[in-house]
Design a protein around this motif. Structure first.
Motif, PDB file in Angstrom:
ATOM      1  N   VAL A  53       0.839  -1.187   0.041  1.00  0.00           N
ATOM      2  CA  VAL A  53       0.038   0.086  -0.102  1.00  0.00           C
ATOM      3  C   VAL A  53       0.854   1.232   0.064  1.00  0.00           C
ATOM      4  N   THR A  54       1.976   1.286   0.818  1.00  0.00           N
ATOM      5  CA  THR A  54       2.921   2.324   0.942  1.00  0.00           C
ATOM      6  C   THR A  54       3.392   2.583  -0.553  1.00  0.00           C
ATOM      7  N   ALA A  55       3.627   1.643  -1.318  1.00  0.00           N
ATOM      8  CA  ALA A  55       4.270   1.778  -2.630  1.00  0.00           C
ATOM      9  C   ALA A  55       3.350   2.735  -3.623  1.00  0.00           C
ATOM     10  N   ARG A  56       2.165   2.114  -3.269  1.00  0.00           N
ATOM     11  CA  ARG A  56       0.989   2.669  -4.170  1.00  0.00           C
ATOM     12  C   ARG A  56       0.895   4.273  -3.843  1.00  0.00           C
ATOM     13  N   ASN A  57       1.040   4.434  -2.695  1.00  0.00           N
ATOM     14  CA  ASN A  57       0.701   5.842  -2.097  1.00  0.00           C
ATOM     15  C   ASN A  57       1.927   6.645  -2.565  1.00  0.00           C
ATOM     16  N   LYS A  58       3.157   6.164  -2.520  1.00  0.00           N
ATOM     17  CA  LYS A  58       4.301   6.930  -2.873  1.00  0.00           C
ATOM     18  C   LYS A  58       4.285   7.432  -4.403  1.00  0.00           C
ATOM     19  N   ARG A  84       1.330   7.631  -6.115  1.00  0.00           N
ATOM     20  CA  ARG A  84       0.263   8.664  -6.259  1.00  0.00           C
ATOM     21  C   ARG A  84       0.968   9.955  -5.957  1.00  0.00           C
ATOM     22  N   GLY A  85       1.857  10.023  -4.870  1.00  0.00           N
ATOM     23  CA  GLY A  85       2.241  11.218  -4.508  1.00  0.00           C
ATOM     24  C   GLY A  85       3.112  11.947  -5.299  1.00  0.00           C
ATOM     25  N   ALA A  86       3.978  11.195  -5.958  1.00  0.00           N
ATOM     26  CA  ALA A  86       4.925  11.425  -6.942  1.00  0.00           C
ATOM     27  C   ALA A  86       4.392  11.954  -8.058  1.00  0.00           C
ATOM     28  N   ALA A  87       3.193  11.255  -8.441  1.00  0.00           N
ATOM     29  CA  ALA A  87       2.473  12.153  -9.828  1.00  0.00           C
ATOM     30  C   ALA A  87       1.819  13.145  -9.575  1.00  0.00           C
ATOM     31  N   HIS A  88       1.366  13.548  -8.351  1.00  0.00           N
ATOM     32  CA  HIS A  88       0.934  14.882  -7.984  1.00  0.00           C
ATOM     33  C   HIS A  88       2.151  15.946  -8.053  1.00  0.00           C
ATOM     34  N   SER A  89       3.173  15.461  -7.334  1.00  0.00           N
ATOM     35  CA  SER A  89       4.184  16.424  -7.401  1.00  0.00           C
ATOM     36  C   SER A  89       4.791  16.376  -8.477  1.00  0.00           C
ATOM     37  N   TYR A  90       4.932  15.475  -9.599  1.00  0.00           N
ATOM     38  CA  TYR A  90       5.606  15.669 -11.146  1.00  0.00           C
ATOM     39  C   TYR A  90       4.598  16.540 -11.891  1.00  0.00           C
ATOM     40  N   PHE A  96      11.164  12.298  -8.561  1.00  0.00           N
ATOM     41  CA  PHE A  96       9.677  11.925  -8.891  1.00  0.00           C
ATOM     42  C   PHE A  96       9.689  10.899  -9.782  1.00  0.00           C
ATOM     43  N   GLU A  97      10.558  10.908 -10.994  1.00  0.00           N
ATOM     44  CA  GLU A  97      10.704   9.862 -12.023  1.00  0.00           C
ATOM     45  C   GLU A  97      11.106   8.620 -11.509  1.00  0.00           C
TER      46      GLU A  97
END
Length: 236
Positions: A153-158, A160-166, A190-191
């Motif tokens: 779950v943490t991997a998914r959340n990371k 998703r967060g990186a996508a918003h930040s990107y 982020f990439e």
């Protein structure tokens, strides 16, 4: 009442009482034995039911872990199909995030972010199943094994967060080269999260995808713990 048997007086009343007592003891012993057998049978049935429940949950969780492991690889794939890019661009234009002044570089960053978020949404049901099974998993197998599900779950959340930040980092290029260099380094961070296999150890030059490594390790730990429950060739 006394009677003579072979010249020996026998008190049949006392004998009857004795036999009755023996019958009572035998009956009580039978009841105790039956109760013990019944208790053992119930405990055996209870153990069997518990093991069946553990086995069913183990198979469900491990199958789900495999599915989410593959899902994260799809979500983090750096390759985008043409139709996927077109759909992402349509959404971004509807949200007024792509304008006539948006550069090609910014558009590509926004498309990458939107594609990642769309893929995450596509696998939302599987992650919801994981969220629903976690309390039962913790109750039956304990927190240490449940922690491996939390890693997924943490991997998914990371991601998703990186996508918003990107997407937020998709700014026009600055006039000062040093600012651009700092922002480029930020984008690379982020990439590394968004794309599987993008992260490299600058010292060794080898791949250093921590998200994939953590997820693979979590799935391997679950496999080691659960496979004996339904693998006839394994010893539990």
């Amino acid at each position: 009442m006394l009677k003579t048997v072979c010249a020996v007086p026998v008190d049949w009343s006392a004998t009857g009482d004795m036999l009755s007592g023996i019958g009572t003891i035998a009956g009580a012993a039978f009841v105790l034995i039956a109760a013990r057998i019944g208790r053992n049978t119930f405990e055996g049935w209870k153990r069997q039911r518990i093991e069946e429940r553990r086995s069913n949950l183990a198979e469900q969780v491990l199958t789900l872990a495999y599915r989410l492991q593959e899902a994260l690889s799809v979500i983090r794939s750096p390759l985008r199909l043409l139709g996927e890019s077109q759909e992402s661009e349509k959404k971004l234009r509807e949200q007024d995030m792509i304008k006539s002044s948006t550069s090609d570089r910014q558009i590509q960053m926004l498309l990458t972010a939107q594609s990642s978020l769309t893929r995450i949404s596509d696998f939302a049901d599987a992650f919801d199943q994981l969220a629903n099974v976690r309390p039962l998993m913790r109750a039956i197998f304990g927190q240490p094994l449940t922690a491996h599900l939390e890693t997924i779950v943490t991997a998914r959340n990371k991601v998703r967060g990186a996508a918003h930040s990107y997407a937020a980092a998709a700014r026009p290029m600055r006039a000062h080269p040093m600012i651009n260099e700092v922002e480029y380094a930020e984008q690379r961070v982020f990439e590394d999260i968004l794309w599987e296999g993008a992260a490299f150890d600058l010292t060794t030059g080898e791949e250093d995808d921590r998200i994939k490594r953590d997820v693979d390790a979590a799935v391997a730990a679950l496999e080691t713990a659960f496979r004996p429950y339904f693998d006839l060739t394994a010893t539990a």
